[in-house]
Design a protein around this motif. Structure first.
Motif, mmCIF file in Angstrom:
data_model
loop_
_atom_site.group_PDB
_atom_site.id
_atom_site.type_symbol
_atom_site.label_atom_id
_atom_site.label_comp_id
_atom_site.label_asym_id
_atom_site.label_seq_id
_atom_site.Cartn_x
_atom_site.Cartn_y
_atom_site.Cartn_z
ATOM 1 N N LEU A 152 0.895 -1.325 0.034
ATOM 2 C CA LEU A 152 0.166 -0.071 0.232
ATOM 3 C C LEU A 152 0.991 1.309 0.086
ATOM 4 C CD1 LEU A 152 -2.977 1.248 0.002
ATOM 5 C CD2 LEU A 152 -2.889 0.982 2.615
ATOM 6 N N CYS A 178 -8.068 2.490 -4.674
ATOM 7 C CA CYS A 178 -7.678 3.001 -3.421
ATOM 8 C C CYS A 178 -6.955 4.349 -3.577
ATOM 9 C CB CYS A 178 -6.561 2.055 -2.911
ATOM 10 S SG CYS A 178 -6.262 2.346 -1.045
ATOM 11 N N PRO A 284 -4.037 -2.101 -3.745
ATOM 12 C CA PRO A 284 -5.277 -2.975 -3.587
ATOM 13 C C PRO A 284 -6.579 -2.368 -3.794
ATOM 14 C CG PRO A 284 -4.348 -2.560 -1.505
ATOM 15 C CD PRO A 284 -3.435 -1.936 -2.523
ATOM 16 N N ARG A 286 -9.527 -1.053 -2.122
ATOM 17 C CA ARG A 286 -10.064 -0.525 -0.760
ATOM 18 C C ARG A 286 -11.017 -1.506 -0.186
ATOM 19 N NH1 ARG A 286 -13.016 3.203 2.011
ATOM 20 N NH2 ARG A 286 -11.843 4.248 3.899
ATOM 21 N N TRP A 289 -10.045 -4.785 0.391
ATOM 22 C CA TRP A 289 -9.080 -4.919 1.481
ATOM 23 C C TRP A 289 -9.778 -4.784 2.923
ATOM 24 C CZ3 TRP A 289 -5.464 -0.415 3.362
ATOM 25 C CH2 TRP A 289 -4.730 -0.945 4.260
ATOM 26 N N SER A 292 -11.595 -8.067 3.625
ATOM 27 C CA SER A 292 -10.553 -9.048 4.167
ATOM 28 C C SER A 292 -10.292 -8.616 5.422
ATOM 29 C CB SER A 292 -9.176 -8.866 3.196
ATOM 30 O OG SER A 292 -8.329 -9.937 3.467
#
Length: 496
Positions: A152, A178, A284, A286, A289, A292
């Protein structure tokens, strides 16, 4: 010797009859040839293979163009050499444009090159493969040089044209996936001077200092849209490839479309098929993420709860296997009872033994026995006789020291001067009064004389008294120490 030859060969040059052509100097004929060649071949395009390529310290380029039958020398002055869109190498077939001229200093002719181009895509690919083999031999494309892309990145540096669709696609994709801070270094992506700008931008990002006015990127994207091999050639230049390989920041190469390949792709840490794909690789999603992270958090919570439940089950199983607390204490309680009984028995035995020893010693403490021992001791004392002088001398010495101490005590006693007419003043609370200020503060005082004390009131003015003859004081005799008479029994000696 032949006579005819001797007539033709003369020692001195002479003009013959009808000879109106004066001999030319070397410089004149060389200059004439130079003008003729330059007038006749003022602009030519020549195709040939480069041989003996050399760039002098002055910046001029010297080379030879050849084919299977002839060789032609060529020179390219510094200004034109600096505008070359590629780096010439031996063995590359090129098409040059310029003019022919002669070099009188060496009696040769050469082509002065104004422009140099590759002779078709085949020559361009040949140059591509030669440069690729050279850089690969130096290890610039090795996999162990590749660095991982940060998961990131906080700041992303983009090297591309600021006006094309590439930068808009990258920013749009980053915003969707992101949002990140993007720093754009605008450059030319094709044409003259493009490779220098691209290399300068990569080195500029790499040379940024942490904590400076601009945030140093965590990742660099080198991007350009699709095009022909000629359009993308700036990203095949050696200076660009070396800048990518030596960059201190991870680099994603996104030059052209999926089928396009440049040497920059081999040197970069990661190759993206398109600039949009580079933005997707850089950060990634967002939402994914966060999802996750939420799933990981839930799994951690379930794992902790499962661990607690398992530990509780194990504890309960161990608790059932352990004996009751009262069962653990009962053997110790029994041991305490046995020790208590043993202590009572031992104390009784000790008391009985002590009583027996006391009874055995009781007979020795009868009055008759004690009187007998006293008489025995008195008899031994009567038999022990000391000389009187031996005892009297220490007593006289002690009496003298006592008299001295008594006289010293009389001298230092605060009440000693009272017998000579003085008085000692004290406050009502008994504290000593030694000055006028203390007496005024006390108000009422006590006057101590040798035969008693009287009270007095303090006034601010002294009291006047009539003049009277001083009274004579009777002399006082020094008191004598009383002597203690010796007892009738001379066994008790005088202590003084």
């Amino acid at each position: 010797m032949d006579d005819s030859l001797s007539l033709d060969a003369k020692l001195l040059a002479e003009s013959g009859a009808g000879d109106n052509a004066a001999p030319l100097s070397v410089s004149e004929i060389s200059g004439t040839l130079k003008r003729v060649v330059e007038d006749r071949f003022g602009y030519v395009r020549i195709r040939g293979e480069i041989s003996g390529y050399k760039r002098a310290a002055s910046g001029h380029v010297y080379l030879a163009l050849k084919d299977d039958k002839a060789v032609l020398d060529g020179v390219m002055w510094k200004g034109n050499a600096g505008r070359l869109p590629f780096q010439p190498e031996d063995g590359i077939e090129v098409v040059v444009s310029g003019k022919l001229t002669t070099y009188p200093g060496r009696s040769k002719y050469q082509v002065v090159i104004d422009k140099m181009e590759l002779a078709g895509e085949g020559a361009l690919m040949q140059l591509f493969e030669k440069l690729k083999a050279k850089l690969q031999g130096e290890g610039l494309f090795d996999q162990d040089r590749k660095r991982p892309i940060p998961f990131l990145p906080k700041t992303i540096g983009v090297v591309t044209s600021p006006t094309g669709s590439v930068i808009r696609d990258i920013l749009h994709r980053l915003a969707d996936r992101c949002p990140s801070h993007v720093v754009v270094w605008p450059v030319l992506v094709q044409g003259e001077g493009a490779s220098k700008q691209i290399a300068r931008a990569i080195n500029g990002f790499s040379g940024m200092e942490l904590g400076g006015t601009l945030t140093k990127p965590d990742l660099i994207i080198v991007a350009r849209g699709g095009g022909s091999i000629e359009d993308l050639w700036s990203f095949n230049e050696e200076e660009v490839v070396r800048a990518v390989a030596d960059c201190s920041i991870p680099v994603i190469s996104a030059v052209g479309h999926e089928t396009d390949t440049t040497l920059c792709d081999f040197a970069a840490d990661l190759r993206a098929p398109t600039p949009t794909a580079a933005a997707e690789m850089a950060v990634p999603v967002r939402a994914e993420w966060l999802a996750s992270l939420s799933e990981t958090k839930a799994r951690m919570a379930r794992s902790v709860q499962r661990g607690f439940a398992t530990a509780q089950e194990r504890l309960e199983a161990q608790r059932r296997l352990m004996p009751a607390l009262i069962d653990l204490l009962r053997p110790h309680q029994q041991g305490v009872d046995e020790l208590s009984d043993g202590m009572k028995y031992a104390m009784g035995q000790n008391v009985a033994q002590a009583r027996s020893r006391f009874s055995a010693s009781e007979g020795a403490l009868r009055p008759a026995m004690l009187r007998q021992r006293l008489d025995t001791a008195r008899n031994r004392l009567d038999r022990f006789d000391l000389p009187v002088a031996l005892v009297k001398r220490p007593l006289d010495d002690a009496r003298g020291r006592l008299d001295s101490l008594w006289r010293l005590a009389q001298q230092v006693s605060p009440d000693g001067p009272l017998k000579r007419g003085y008085a000692r003043i004290s406050a009502v609370d008994g504290s000593f009064v030694g000055s006028r200020d203390e007496a005024q503060r006390a108000g009422a005082v006590n006057l101590h004389f040798h035969d008693g004390k009287v009270g007095a009131q303090i006034t601010d003015e002294p009291v006047a008294s009539p003049k009277t003859a001083p009274k004579t004081h009777k002399s006082r005799k020094k008191p004598k120490l009383a002597r203690v008479k010796k007892p009738a029994d001379d066994r008790q000696q005088d202590l003084f």
